[in-house]
Design an enzyme around this catalytic site. Structure first.
Site, PDB file in Angstrom:
ATOM      1  N   GLU A  34      -2.875  26.610  30.660  1.00  0.00           N
ATOM      2  CA  GLU A  34      -3.962  26.361  29.782  1.00  0.00           C
ATOM      3  C   GLU A  34      -4.800  27.381  29.163  1.00  0.00           C
ATOM      4  OE1 GLU A  34      -5.827  22.889  32.744  1.00  0.00           O
ATOM      5  OE2 GLU A  34      -4.813  24.587  33.888  1.00  0.00           O
ATOM      6  N   THR A  52       8.931  -1.658   7.489  1.00  0.00           N
ATOM      7  CA  THR A  52       8.077  -0.927   7.886  1.00  0.00           C
ATOM      8  C   THR A  52       6.558  -1.007   7.998  1.00  0.00           C
ATOM      9  OG1 THR A  52       7.759   0.541   5.650  1.00  0.00           O
ATOM     10  CG2 THR A  52       9.664   1.306   7.089  1.00  0.00           C
TER      11      THR A  52
HETATM   12  C1  LIG Z   1       4.442   5.753   9.449  1.00  0.00           C
HETATM   13  C2  LIG Z   1       4.249   5.415   8.222  1.00  0.00           C
HETATM   14  C3  LIG Z   1       3.565   6.249   6.818  1.00  0.00           C
HETATM   15  C4  LIG Z   1       3.241   6.058   5.742  1.00  0.00           C
HETATM   16  N1  LIG Z   1       2.850   6.832   4.937  1.00  0.00           N
HETATM   17  C5  LIG Z   1       2.563   6.559   3.765  1.00  0.00           C
HETATM   18  C6  LIG Z   1       1.948   7.476   2.852  1.00  0.00           C
HETATM   19  O1  LIG Z   1       1.509   8.476   3.072  1.00  0.00           O
HETATM   20  N2  LIG Z   1       1.636   6.942   1.590  1.00  0.00           N
HETATM   21  C7  LIG Z   1       2.196   5.522   1.158  1.00  0.00           C
HETATM   22  O2  LIG Z   1       1.733   5.295  -0.142  1.00  0.00           O
HETATM   23  N3  LIG Z   1       2.756   4.888   1.909  1.00  0.00           N
HETATM   24  C8  LIG Z   1       2.899   5.064   3.191  1.00  0.00           C
HETATM   25  N4  LIG Z   1       3.519   4.375   4.177  1.00  0.00           N
HETATM   26  C9  LIG Z   1       3.949   2.817   3.447  1.00  0.00           C
HETATM   27  C10 LIG Z   1       5.229   2.742   3.288  1.00  0.00           C
HETATM   28  O3  LIG Z   1       5.552   3.366   1.912  1.00  0.00           O
HETATM   29  C11 LIG Z   1       5.674   1.328   3.270  1.00  0.00           C
HETATM   30  O4  LIG Z   1       5.475   0.828   4.762  1.00  0.00           O
HETATM   31  C12 LIG Z   1       7.054   0.980   2.675  1.00  0.00           C
HETATM   32  O5  LIG Z   1       6.976   1.279   1.440  1.00  0.00           O
HETATM   33  C13 LIG Z   1       7.017  -0.409   2.673  1.00  0.00           C
HETATM   34  O6  LIG Z   1       8.447  -0.637   2.295  1.00  0.00           O
HETATM   35  P1  LIG Z   1       9.198  -1.772   2.960  1.00  0.00           P
HETATM   36  O7  LIG Z   1      10.476  -1.984   2.365  1.00  0.00           O
HETATM   37  O8  LIG Z   1       9.303  -1.303   4.343  1.00  0.00           O
HETATM   38  O9  LIG Z   1       8.393  -3.070   3.005  1.00  0.00           O
HETATM   39  P2  LIG Z   1       8.381  -4.255   3.834  1.00  0.00           P
HETATM   40  O10 LIG Z   1       7.627  -3.864   5.366  1.00  0.00           O
HETATM   41  O11 LIG Z   1       9.612  -4.735   4.169  1.00  0.00           O
HETATM   42  O12 LIG Z   1       7.562  -5.126   3.387  1.00  0.00           O
HETATM   43  C14 LIG Z   1       6.051  -4.824   3.083  1.00  0.00           C
HETATM   44  C15 LIG Z   1       5.319  -6.177   2.440  1.00  0.00           C
HETATM   45  O13 LIG Z   1       5.608  -6.285   1.383  1.00  0.00           O
HETATM   46  C16 LIG Z   1       6.436  -7.490   0.946  1.00  0.00           C
HETATM   47  N5  LIG Z   1       7.471  -7.376   0.090  1.00  0.00           N
HETATM   48  C17 LIG Z   1       8.584  -6.520   0.350  1.00  0.00           C
HETATM   49  N6  LIG Z   1       9.259  -6.376  -0.776  1.00  0.00           N
HETATM   50  C18 LIG Z   1       8.869  -7.456  -1.554  1.00  0.00           C
HETATM   51  C19 LIG Z   1       9.272  -7.929  -2.818  1.00  0.00           C
HETATM   52  N7  LIG Z   1      10.149  -7.473  -3.615  1.00  0.00           N
HETATM   53  N8  LIG Z   1       8.560  -9.217  -3.439  1.00  0.00           N
HETATM   54  C20 LIG Z   1       7.745  -9.728  -2.586  1.00  0.00           C
HETATM   55  N9  LIG Z   1       6.900  -9.243  -1.634  1.00  0.00           N
HETATM   56  C21 LIG Z   1       7.725  -8.159  -1.072  1.00  0.00           C
HETATM   57  C22 LIG Z   1       6.710  -7.962   2.317  1.00  0.00           C
HETATM   58  O14 LIG Z   1       6.892  -9.493   2.567  1.00  0.00           O
HETATM   59  C23 LIG Z   1       5.548  -7.502   3.179  1.00  0.00           C
HETATM   60  O15 LIG Z   1       4.339  -8.284   3.193  1.00  0.00           O
HETATM   61  C24 LIG Z   1       3.856   4.667   5.439  1.00  0.00           C
HETATM   62  C25 LIG Z   1       4.388   3.929   6.358  1.00  0.00           C
HETATM   63  C26 LIG Z   1       4.627   4.076   7.559  1.00  0.00           C
HETATM   64  C27 LIG Z   1       5.440   3.351   8.522  1.00  0.00           C
END
Ligand SMILES: Cc1cc2nc3c(=O)[nH]c(=O)nc-3n(C[C@H](O)[C@H](O)[C@H](O)COP(=O)(O)OP(=O)(O)OC[C@H]3O[C@@H](n4cnc5c(N)ncnc54)[C@H](O)[C@@H]3O)c2cc1C
Length: 1157
Positions: free
Chosen positions: A1085, A81
């Site tokens: 509007e 994400t």
């Molecule tokens: C629309 C939107 C709204 C959001 N709103 C909020 C909010 O209000 N508050 C908030 O706190 N967050 C918010 N977020 C952030 C969201 O919580 C993070 O995007 C999400 O938790 C990341 O998790 P992921 O698994 O998708 O990470 P990924 O996208 O898969 O990884 C994120 C990063 O971490 C690295 N990574 C992942 N796992 C590991 C690991 N185990 N070890 C080493 N490196 C790793 C990846 O290489 C990358 O660089 C929002 C995100 C989006 C898209």
């Protein structure tokens, strides 16, 4: 699309989507679609690799094999994400998915805490935590506010923490876990290391070969002397918005034997997201508080220290606000303890307190979103089915995703995709544009600019009656956001990436400074002409009016900024070259006729060589009018030059940068009034920022003034200048100029009320028009006496909204609450509408089904629905047996096609539905006349006549069953007024500046609504878009005028949690209006303007806050007259309530010895 013989769901004759049945509970994913899902992951390119290690060992080998020069190209992912936040930085070709490594997805509990694997999703973590101790429950409750459900279900805890550590993401999770004293486990090769979260955040960035394996949250003793809270100030409390600042505080307390006060034995104070690299522990503040009895003096010292500690980096934005909110959070946390009258036990965590936040089954209680609503209308059946609340035509297709928009048309063979290269400088010589070597050169099929305009063509991108705008900048760019070139590539993504990476070589030498403000424009006399027929007329004698006044305000200033359209479907078009130098263009446009003419001029062909088709538009709000023309024209030009189909779906960022949006303005006014509040004279100097090209800006002065005339100003005098600046040209946006005019009228009223120290609604009431003054201010549209319904609306709304009782309740609430204040406001509108000509065609096919073409475009405003109803009504006048209901089912409205039906004009100004209905009514009248003799004959012969039989016979007897018309009301009756009012109640949080709209009641005059269900939707939708404008949407630019709020991360439209908690709408059925289409009035509007009631109610609450602040002393500058900017976002509101209101309160309390020091 049907015309090309294909369609995304064309394989089926009718929708295979199951019909939604709310008795069946949750709808399941349709079986037939499952087979269409690809089993393999779609990566969009064979060059990308997606690896899924099943064990740490496998992962280690993969990481080891990455050689150093490929480090940036490999990404560990869980939900991926983060790509949504860092979308422009991503350039990976290998993804390693961590979800299948069991250790990373475990949740373990032991006597000292809970350990959550780094790949555990936020949703799963919430489920686990809410089953645990109260600190865990509170963490879970905070996590519920992160992102959306989708983000929670996909994003992981570890991903969030790594984003916070490595990319300085303003995380909530990092802050709240820091406040709970969490630790993290890191795995580097085969070695494990456990460090505190605080240390992890402070370390150098986690290297690419290390993995965050888990996070451990300690179990805090569950005795009654523990206090833990989390805080978050965000533009939308529960709706996908990052925090300005967040915090989590934990305190272990004991009671001081002698004083009975609270002693903080231990405390953890974490602050984050405020504009530092990562969340921090406020160690100095913790030290100050630890071991001390918490008195007012100690708390005062602590909050001052917080202010000095929580300091955002320069350039963060709203820096002072963020520090001030951090102070507010700590104050909220500790102040009950510092007040000796409140015992500790009432403040510490008891299971009961925490349980109150949970429903049965452990689910966090949903915050109160829209809690109730009332929709009232009167049914008229004289013109059935017109007037009935019929479901919007095509609603099911839209809801199931089967409705075909321009971008849903499958690409023809060899189709290319375009993307705009825009300028980032306001005024510069463009020496050249280079394609960046990082974008693969084999992607790019062409870089089209003004030099590619063919012989006989013209560099024109849009046209209005006021002039045209070039498609591309020539050797000089005129504004940041100016179109420099159109980069064409094989896919949309390739075109977008390549255009983003393109390098523009600017030269600023010997150039004048750009004009970036209206003040600059005045200094350099840079204006657009307003044609005399559009320049509004003054009323009365200003000097005389001023002389009659008891009070006068001179040269007060109001500034209003812009707003972006935020249609769901961004700008899009597809151009397909055809034989004999012809071109078919599918365009998402509110005015295909003008798109058509612009394309013909640009590529230098006669207009009959071009055909523009628009089926429906996914939201327009004015942005798909002029601004859709260059998008379609660029595709057509590229298709013409490359002899291949070319399409575009403009990405949101580019769209936001090029859109222009609503007109910003600066208004300086002088006003005279009596002590009663009766206004005697008003004079305004209005500077409209039109941007670089004319667009429709010359209409803004008349729109502005028409709506400002909602009050009887006595005498009205003004000077309006439409300024030409080096910024993107502004265009029409829902209520163009009218929203600003209406708001400025309210700002003046508020100023008068504050000056006289009276309720603003009383000043409003006393200045409402009588019919006589209405005729003076609106000579062309005032109508007959019974048509003036505003006084009736005002009285009726006061009753239905319980205005008087609620005023008292608000005043009582404000007396009893220190940190929350409420405001109530009632705002009227008088809105002038103009009916424009419109074409229509009705054809009756052999089987009795009917096909209708209209010039108006379906934008989601329900135009097709009303046209269908009108067709059924008007053809029903033939009076066959059991007709009206059947006929409705037989009508299909088809897409606008500029060669089939000409003179479609603009779908704009709220009145296109009614003028399209009128055109169709005229057609039906002709058809009924043609059919009547046959029908009478058949009736005599057979006794009864069915519609199908009549039509069959008509075909056989060579009756012409197709006709077209062009409805054009005469100039004496093409203008009319409509009226409405709204009462809103808003609560302001004085610690954060947050606002909650507790209730809005709207009463709006629709004449006799053509379809009350559609009109209610329009009224509510417009109002909510207005809430966005007045309260949330900041369309910011940098010092070069380049838009910086260029995506959903920074530009916040209203969501379900920002709309009124109680939302009541009533349509006033105001009887007969002889010059209107079946007595109806428009509503697309005007109701948007009513949302200023929310702004005014906020202002009333802020006024109460300032009165309180003054009562604490020290703050002479917080007087009753002040300017609450639009939008009234949290920092703006807090600033007006006093950024240091907490400190002032504390000083006042201590000085009056009301608390122990
Ligand atoms: C629309 C939107 C709204 C959001 N709103 C909020 C909010 O209000 N508050 C908030 O706190 N967050 C918010 N977020 C952030 C969201 O919580 C993070 O995007 C999400 O938790 C990341 O998790 P992921 O698994 O998708 O990470 P990924 O996208 O898969 O990884 C994120 C990063 O971490 C690295 N990574 C992942 N796992 C590991 C690991 N185990 N070890 C080493 N490196 C790793 C990846 O290489 C990358 O660089 C929002 C995100 C989006 C898209």
């Amino acid at each position: 699309m049907e015309d090309l013989g294909f369609n995304s769901f064309c394989k089926t004759k009718e929708s295979r989507m199951p019909v939604y049945d709310n008795n069946q509970g949750i709808s399941r994913f349709p079986e037939f679609l499952k087979s269409e899902c690809k089993s393999n992951l779609l990566l969009g390119s064979e060059k990308l690799r997606w690896l899924t290690p099943k064990a740490f060992l496998e992962l280690d080998n993969m990481l080891l094999s990455i050689n150093s020069n490929r480090v940036g190209l490999v990404k560990l992912v869980v939900g991926n994400t983060s790509a949504g936040y860092y979308k422009e930085l991503e350039n990976c070709d290998t993804y390693i998915d961590l979800r299948y490594i069991p250790e990373l997805s475990c949740i373990r509990r032991d006597p000292v805490g809970i350990e959550i694997g780094a790949a555990v999703t936020i949703s799963k973590a919430i489920c686990a935590l809410r089953e645990g101790a109260i600190v865990y429950k509170k963490i879970a409750a905070h996590m519920e506010k992160i992102g959306t459900k989708f983000v929670q279900n996909t994003g992981s805890i570890g991903g969030n923490l790594v984003m916070a550590q490595r990319e300085h993401f303003p995380s909530d999770i990092a802050t709240i876990l820091l406040g709970a004293g969490a630790f993290v486990n890191i795995r580097s090769g085969t070695a494990y290391e456990t460090v505190s979260l605080e240390e992890f955040l402070e370390r150098p960035h986690l290297d690419s070969k290390s993995v965050l394996s888990s996070v451990k949250i300690p179990l805090w003793e569950l005795d009654r002397k523990l206090l833990f809270e989390t805080y978050r100030a965000a533009p939308r409390a529960h709706g996908n918005a990052l925090a300005y600042v967040n915090a989590a505080f934990l305190a272990e307390l004991s009671s001081c034997g002698s004083s009975g006060g609270a002693v903080l034995n231990k405390c953890l104070l974490a602050f984050g997201a405020y504009g530092k690299k990562h969340a921090i522990r406020a160690r100095e503040v913790e030290k100050l508080l630890t071991g001390r009895v918490l008195t007012a003096r100690v708390l005062y010292e602590a909050i001052n220290l917080v202010k000095a500690t929580v300091v955002p980096e320069e350039g963060t934005g709203s820096e002072a606000y963020r520090s001030s909110v951090a102070v507010g959070f700590l104050f909220e946390f500790l102040s009950p303890l510092a007040d000796a009258t409140i015992g500790i036990s009432r403040c510490t965590l008891s299971s009961k307190d925490a349980e109150e936040n949970y429903e049965e089954g452990g689910h966090v209680k949903c915050p109160r979103m829209l809690s109730s609503s009332r929709q009232v209308f009167q049914l008229h059946i004289d013109y059935r089915p017109v007037g009935e609340p019929i479901v919007t035509s095509g609603a099911a297709l839209q809801a199931s995703g089967e409705a075909v928009y321009a971008d849903d048309i499958p690409s023809p063979e060899n189709c290319l995709h375009g993307s705009f290269v825009y300028s980032t400088k306001p005024l510069a010589r463009v020496r050249g544009i280079q394609v960046n070597p990082k974008s693969q050169s084999n992607w790019i099929s062409g870089l089209i600019n003004y030099k590619d305009i063919p012989k006989g063509g013209k560099n024109v991108g849009s046209m209005t009656i006021f002039g045209s705008e070039p498609l591309f900048a020539d050797d000089f760019t005129q504004c940041a956001g100016d179109r420099l070139a159109f980069l064409v590539a094989g896919t949309q993504k390739e075109a977008d990436v390549a255009s983003r990476l393109a390098i523009v070589n600017y030269d600023l030498e010997n150039l004048e400074a750009p004009i970036l403000t209206v003040e600059d424009a005045v200094a350099r006399s840079s204006f657009f002409q307003v044609p005399p027929f559009l320049y509004p007329k003054e009323v009365g004698d200003f000097s005389k009016g001023m002389a009659e006044a008891d009070h006068q305000i001179f040269s007060a200033e109001v500034k209003i900024d812009s707003q972006y359209y935020f249609y769901m479907e961004s700008q899009t078009a597809l151009a397909v070259p055809d034989e004999d130098n012809c071109m078919v263009v599918y365009s998402s446009s509110q005015c295909p006729e003008y798109v058509h003419a612009t394309i013909a001029q640009c590529i230098g062909v006669p207009e009959h060589n071009v055909r523009v088709i628009t089926r429906r538009v996914g939201g327009g709000f004015g942005g798909k009018a002029i601004k859709s023309m260059p998008v379609a024209t660029a595709c057509a030009l590229a298709a013409h030059v490359l002899r291949q189909p070319v399409r575009i779906y403009v990405n949101r960022k580019t769209d936001m940068i090029m859109a222009g949006g609503r007109h910003p303005m600066k208004i300086t006014y002088s006003v005279g009034f009596k002590s009663t509040g009766k206004i005697t004279a008003l004079k305004l100097d209005i500077l409209v920022d039109a941007g670089i090209y004319t667009d429709i800006s010359p209409v803004i002065p008349s729109n502005f003034m028409a709506v400002l005339r909602k009050y009887d100003w006595g005498a009205l005098s003004f000077d309006i200048k439409v300024c030409k600046t080096n910024t993107v040209s502004r265009s029409a946006m829902r209520g163009p100029g009218e929203v600003q005019g209406s708001y400025v009228a309210e700002a003046i009223i508020e100023n008068i009320a504050s000056t006289l120290s009276v309720n603003a609604d009383c000043v409003r009431k006393i200045n409402l028009h009588t019919h006589d003054s209405l005729m003076l201010f609106h000579p062309d549209s005032s109508g007959e006496v019974p048509e003036y319904t505003l006084s009736l609306i005002w009285e009726k709304l006061a009753q239905s909204s319980e205005y008087s009782q609620r005023r008292e309740m608000v005043s009582e609430f404000n007396k009893c609450n220190v940190w929350k204040k409420r405001g109530l406001s009632c705002v009227p509108i008088v809105h002038e509408l103009i009916v424009r000509p419109a074409p229509g065609r009705v054809s009756i096919l052999r089987d009795g089904s009917i096909v209708v073409e209209v010039g108006g475009i379906e934008l989601g405003q329900g135009l097709w629905t009303k046209v269908k109803q009108m067709t059924a009504f008007a053809l029903g006048l033939i009076k066959c047996d059991a007709l009206e209901v059947d006929l409705l089912e037989k009508v299909r409205i088809i897409q606008a096609d500029t060669l089939s039906l000409i003179q479609g004009g603009f779908t704009a100004g709220s009145t296109t539905s009614e003028s399209s209905c009128e055109a169709v009514r005229l057609c039906c009248e002709i058809l009924v006349e043609r059919l009547r003799p046959l029908k009478e004959k058949l009736k005599t012969e057979m006794g009864s006549v069915q519609w199908e039989m009549l039509i069959q016979q008509a075909h056989m007897q060579v009756v012409n069953l197709s006709t077209s018309s062009y409805s054009g009301p005469d100039f004496s009756s093409n203008r009319y007024l409509t009226y409405g009012a709204a009462v809103s109640e808003v609560e302001v949080n004085l610690l954060t500046g947050g606002t909650t709209i507790l209730r809005s009641d709207i009463l709006y005059d629709c004449g006799r609504s053509l379809n009350p269900a559609v009109d209610l939707g329009q009224i509510e939708g417009a109002y909510v878009q207005g809430i966005g404008y007045f309260m949330l949407e900041e369309y910011t630019r940098n010092s070069d005028g380049l838009v910086t709020s260029d995506g959903t991360w920074t530009y916040k439209i209203p969501t379900v949690d920002t709309i009124p908690k109680q939302f009541n709408v009533e349509i006033l059925s105001s009887g007969n209006h002889k010059n209107r289409v079946l007595s109806s009035k428009a509503c697309g509007e005007p109701p948007l303007l009513l949302a200023s009631s929310v702004h005014c109610a906020t202002r009333a609450a802020v006024r109460a806050a300032r009165e309180q602040l003054q009562s604490w002393g020290y703050h002479d500058e917080y007087g009753p007259t002040f300017n609450l900017e639009v939008p009234a976002v949290m920092p703006t509101v807090k600033e007006q309530c006093g950024l240091d209101n907490v400190e002032t309160y504390m000083k006042w309390k201590m000085s009056t010895h009301r608390v122990e020091q």
